[in-house]
Scaffold this motif. Structure first.
Motif, short mmCIF file in Angstrom:
data_model
loop_
_atom_site.label_atom_id
_atom_site.label_comp_id
_atom_site.label_asym_id
_atom_site.label_seq_id
_atom_site.Cartn_x
_atom_site.Cartn_y
_atom_site.Cartn_z
N GLY A 110 0.81 -1.21 0.00
CA GLY A 110 0.00 0.00 0.00
C GLY A 110 0.84 1.25 0.00
O GLY A 110 2.07 1.20 -0.02
N VAL A 111 0.12 2.38 -0.01
CA VAL A 111 0.79 3.69 0.02
C VAL A 111 0.18 4.52 1.15
O VAL A 111 -0.86 4.16 1.69
CB VAL A 111 0.63 4.44 -1.32
N PHE A 112 0.83 5.62 1.46
CA PHE A 112 0.36 6.53 2.50
C PHE A 112 -0.24 7.77 1.87
O PHE A 112 0.40 8.38 1.02
CB PHE A 112 1.51 6.96 3.39
N THR A 113 -1.45 8.12 2.28
CA THR A 113 -2.10 9.28 1.64
C THR A 113 -2.50 10.42 2.56
O THR A 113 -3.28 11.24 2.11
CB THR A 113 -3.38 8.80 0.92
N PRO A 114 -2.11 10.64 3.76
CA PRO A 114 -1.17 9.88 4.61
C PRO A 114 -1.78 8.66 5.30
O PRO A 114 -1.05 7.94 5.95
CB PRO A 114 -0.76 10.93 5.65
N LYS A 115 -3.07 8.42 5.18
CA LYS A 115 -3.63 7.16 5.70
C LYS A 115 -3.06 6.01 4.88
O LYS A 115 -2.68 6.18 3.73
CB LYS A 115 -5.16 7.18 5.54
N MET A 116 -3.02 4.83 5.46
CA MET A 116 -2.51 3.68 4.73
C MET A 116 -3.60 3.15 3.81
O MET A 116 -4.68 2.79 4.25
CB MET A 116 -2.06 2.59 5.71
N VAL A 117 -3.32 3.11 2.50
CA VAL A 117 -4.30 2.65 1.52
C VAL A 117 -3.68 1.51 0.71
O VAL A 117 -2.63 1.69 0.10
CB VAL A 117 -4.69 3.80 0.55
N PRO A 118 -4.30 0.33 0.70
CA PRO A 118 -3.74 -0.79 -0.06
C PRO A 118 -3.76 -0.52 -1.56
O PRO A 118 -4.68 0.12 -2.06
CB PRO A 118 -4.68 -1.96 0.28
N VAL A 119 -2.76 -0.99 -2.28
CA VAL A 119 -2.73 -0.91 -3.75
C VAL A 119 -2.37 -2.29 -4.30
O VAL A 119 -1.98 -3.18 -3.54
CB VAL A 119 -1.70 0.13 -4.26
#
Ligand code: GTP
Length: 597
Positions: A240-249
């Motif tokens: 995942g990435v930070f969006t700044p929340k953690m979001v799975p990709v």
């Protein structure tokens, strides 16, 4: 996203020059966090920050930006800690990026930490864009500061971006500079997977989370990855990435930053700087790694109340979960009982950990004098690392003692230069360089770390009225004429107060600590001698005279409530005392006594 449309960058700055404010603005301006969510999101982030141990850890945020050229870019912002103690964490964050924004407060100019950070960024081959912040302030002098950046750092500052992170002025200019002036990452999507392990921490829901920067190939859910340092294999559960929340990709490709989870049990199973590769198609060569972080300052931590030992043990284990640069091992002290010897990256790190133990874990602790690590060669040829002055072998068994040195950069207004140089000389400093940057002097000194760990920073701030800035890097070991000074209270040695000093300073420091203890230890019903000694030779002595009066005597027996208050206060004080033979020593004495004048 194609590589040409990715930018990985960090922000480097001296403390308070506006790094966090600018980061918030970039997040806001790119709409990464909708305005109404801004507050909440940032608070979430702080929560994470708190769990992970103050702001020492690197963080990353993915920003989406539509540039003036009409193209959509992915900008990965890597946060870096600002303080000297965490230089190591800065270097690993920088290794994950291609460029840096150098934020300089236009009303303050270049500071010691600005320099240290810039050198690290240059070491990491970064392209650097100077950003002059706080141009809204009447005291801002962007032209002068530009000249300073060119003179001191040797960086072309003619097209520095002038902004106010506070008012939001020219944030667009920063985003454009990132896109047009910082290089895109390089990497091969078809090559075998190589990803840099930048950081890791423990998350209550996800287990160990690993922050990675992919160099070649991909990381995907279900993929078996191998850690090249120890050969351990894990199956990726989430990327995942930070969006700044953690979001799975779906996956992370070359140039991308993000996280993976892989049922890794503890942070200790992940080595920062390691290379992750594909288990079935492994790379042969790891990426250039980092040097491991080595604790340079050690001290003993003991519970004031011996019943708290178990709690201390648990608390240290919890802290260590998210701070792999913090070390601890059990030790016993004749005077203090059971405790731990703890290793830190530097003094701030020590303070942070001590603060957290008392605040978050509600522990009352006695900390012994901080000590650096000495390398001792014995006459029989054996060598040892000395973390605790109490373990010092007998003088007759020692061939040589080596102590660590640092190279310090100090920037200070001319008016206070004299006082700063005096301080450095008192601390056995060797001047390497003295130059001027406008009306500010820049002094580079080599200093023994031992002379810096106690209170150098406090003294520097006080002799310069807060105007001096300071940064340092380790600079090797050198033999020194060092002795252990033992402290005896009422003829009993108090091992927790023993410390190492250079022979030339031994007498002065011995005298000063005896004088302080005389003030700090409450008078008791008998006379108490306080002595400092090298081996069996006493080098300083003070005596606390006897006391026979009750503290409440001065209330003339009249006001009973006042009397009770006094007694309660006395009881409260008792809790923070420690019994040594017949003498009680207050906890505050341990810290205060070891500060130098
Ligand atoms: P650390 O997190 O301690 O390293 O500091 P930092 O570099 O992140 O600085 P931070 O963003 O916390 O800003 C420091 C102070 O400067 C804060 O009080 C900000 O409000 C203020 N500040 C930041 N940018 C500006 C600006 O453009 N103009 C003015 N006037 N103040 C600013």
């Amino acid at each position: 996203t194609p590589l040409s449309h990715i930018r990985n960058f960090s922000i480097i700055a001296h403390i308070d020059h506006g790094k966090s404010t600018l980061a918030d603005r970039l997040i806001q301006h790119t709409g990464t966090v909708a305005l109404r969510d801004m507050k909440e999101q940032l608070l979430d982030n702080m929560e994470l920050e708190r769990e992970r141990g103050i702001t020492i850890k690197a963080q990353t945020v993915r920003l989406h930006y539509k540039a003036k050229d009409g193209e959509a870019y992915v900008l990965n912002l890597m946060d870096t800690p600002g303080h000297v103690d965490f230089a190591y964490e800065v270097s690993r964050s920088l290794a994950a990026c291609e460029g840096s924004l150098l934020v300089v407060d236009a009303s303050q100019g270049v500071e010691a930490q600005t320099l240290a950070n810039v050198y690290q960024a240059l070491d990491a081959n970064h392209e650097i864009v100077p950003v002059l912040n706080k141009v809204d302030l009447p005291a801002a002098e962007p032209e002068r500061v530009k000249q300073q950046i060119e003179d001191v750092i040797g960086l072309d500052a003619s097209d520095a971006v002038e902004i106010s992170a506070k008012t939001g002025l020219n944030i667009e200019g920063v985003l454009e500079a990132i896109v047009t002036r910082l290089p895109a990452p390089k990497g091969n999507p078809a090559a075998t997977t190589k990803a840099l392990l930048v950081d890791s921490w423990y998350d209550a829901y996800l287990g160990v989370v690993v922050l990675v920067r992919v160099k070649d190939g991909h990381l995907r859910k279900g993929q078996k990855v191998r850690m090249m340092s120890n050969g351990a294999v894990h199956t990726i559960e989430q990327v995942g990435v930070f969006t700044p929340k953690m979001v799975p990709v779906e996956s992370l490709g070359p140039g991308e930053m993000g996280y993976v989870t892989a049922a890794i049990k503890t942070v200790a199973d992940t080595n920062v700087g390691d290379t992750l590769t594909d288990d079935r198609n492994p790379a042969t060569e790891p990426l250039p790694g980092f040097k491991p972080s080595i604790p340079v300052v050690w001290c003993g931590l003991y519970p004031v109340d011996a019943d708290d030992f178990e709690k201390l043990r648990e608390s240290l284990a919890k802290l260590r979960l998210n701070d792999s640069s913090f070390h601890y091992e059990a030790e016993t002290s004749a005077a203090l009982g059971f405790g731990y010897r703890c290793g830190f990256l530097g003094l701030l790190h020590l303070e942070i950990v001590q603060e957290r133990l008392s605040r978050e874990f509600d522990l009352d602790l006695i900390a012994t004098a901080p000590s650096v690590v000495y390398k001792i060669t014995k006459t029989n040829g054996e060598t040892m690392d000395l973390h605790n002055p109490a373990d010092m072998p007998d003088g007759s068994l020692i061939e040589e003692i080596q102590e660590p040195w640092i190279k310090a950069t100090i920037m200070v207004p001319d008016d206070y230069l004299g006082a700063v140089l005096t301080l450095c000389n008192e601390r056995r400093g060797q001047q390497v360089e003295l130059t001027y940057v406008g009306s500010r002097a820049m002094a580079v000194y080599r200093l023994p770390l031992n002379e810096v760990v106690f209170d150098f920073y406090d003294r520097l701030k006080s002799v310069s009225r807060g105007y001096a800035s300071f940064d340092y890097a380790m600079d090797g070991y050198e033999p020194g004429d060092l002795v252990k000074i033992g402290i005896l209270v009422n003829a009993e040695p108090v091992d927790a107060l023993s410390f190492m000093a250079h022979r030339s300073q031994a007498e002065r420091r011995g005298r000063s600590i005896c004088e302080k203890l005389k003030e700090l230890i409450p008078r008791q019903l008998f006379k108490i001698p306080i002595q400092a000694a090298i081996g069996g030779r006493v080098i300083a002595r003070e005596t606390i005279s006897a006391l026979s009066k009750d503290v409440t005597a001065k209330c003339y027996g009249g006001d009973i409530s006042r009397k009770r208050k006094l007694l309660e206060k006395q009881k409260e004080g008792k809790k923070r005392m420690r019994q040594f033979g017949k003498v009680e020593i207050p906890q505050s004495a341990f810290i205060a006594a070891l500060k130098m004048d």
